[in-house]
Design a protein around this motif. Sequence first.
Motif: not given
Length: 251
Positions: A180-191
């Motif tokens: 989901t956009a939320e799942q992807a965004e939280e990992i991208h933010r972490c990266i």
Amino acid sequence: MRKFIVAGNWKMNTTVPEGVELAKAVLEKAKDIPANVELIVAPPFTHLVSVADALKGSRIAVSAQNCADEEKGAFTGEVSADMLVSAGCSYTILGHSERRQYYGETDAKLVKKVRLALSRNLKVILCVGENLKEREAGKHFDVVRAQIENVLFNFSAEELKSIVIAYEPVWAIGTGKTATAEQAEEIHRCIRSIIEEKFGPAAADDMTILYGGSCKPSNAKELFACPDIDGGLIGGAALKADDFIGIALSF
Ligand code: PEP
């Protein structure tokens, strides 16, 4: 300045004539893509010269899907960074999950590959991402952090400018299951925060982080609207010019 990128990984698909046709079709349809979006195609090794020739002088860059971890010599079946450059590549994908899973690609090997690619002025799309077991165990942040630390932390902030990260949850690749956009965004933010910890805020802000995993025209808009998602690494949908361009039009 952070770049937006849509890159197509053709994997082991198409014959040489089919690949040239696909490249030409993508080029033909690329005129409506905003100028700040970089387009990249990554055909199989056998196609590189012909595809690079078909795209010569255009806005579409050519990438390999892998590169050897040695400069040259007795390494049967391998393709070197020099060969890729001479074939017309300006990028190479490295560390794709299929290479990690089926061909024993390790982070240690990836350090050698990235170093060699950069030494030849080849830009790198470095793939990271957790598998389903790791996601279900809640280990996805740790897995991705380790992949980034093991590989990227061996390079300088200057070298980082020639590297793009592709976050690809393995459970979403070719499965039709998109994060989901939320799942992807939280990992991208972490990266991005891991990059900031080590290389500082400017490097983190400039880093292009792509999402990959069943991205298609119908879900690209929502994913690309996230502040830390800067485009996509596209597999299946890159084999149809209309779908690939549809994704690139989703910014
Ligand atoms: C990939 O393999 O890099 C990928 C994202 O594949 P797909 O889009 O088919 O899931």
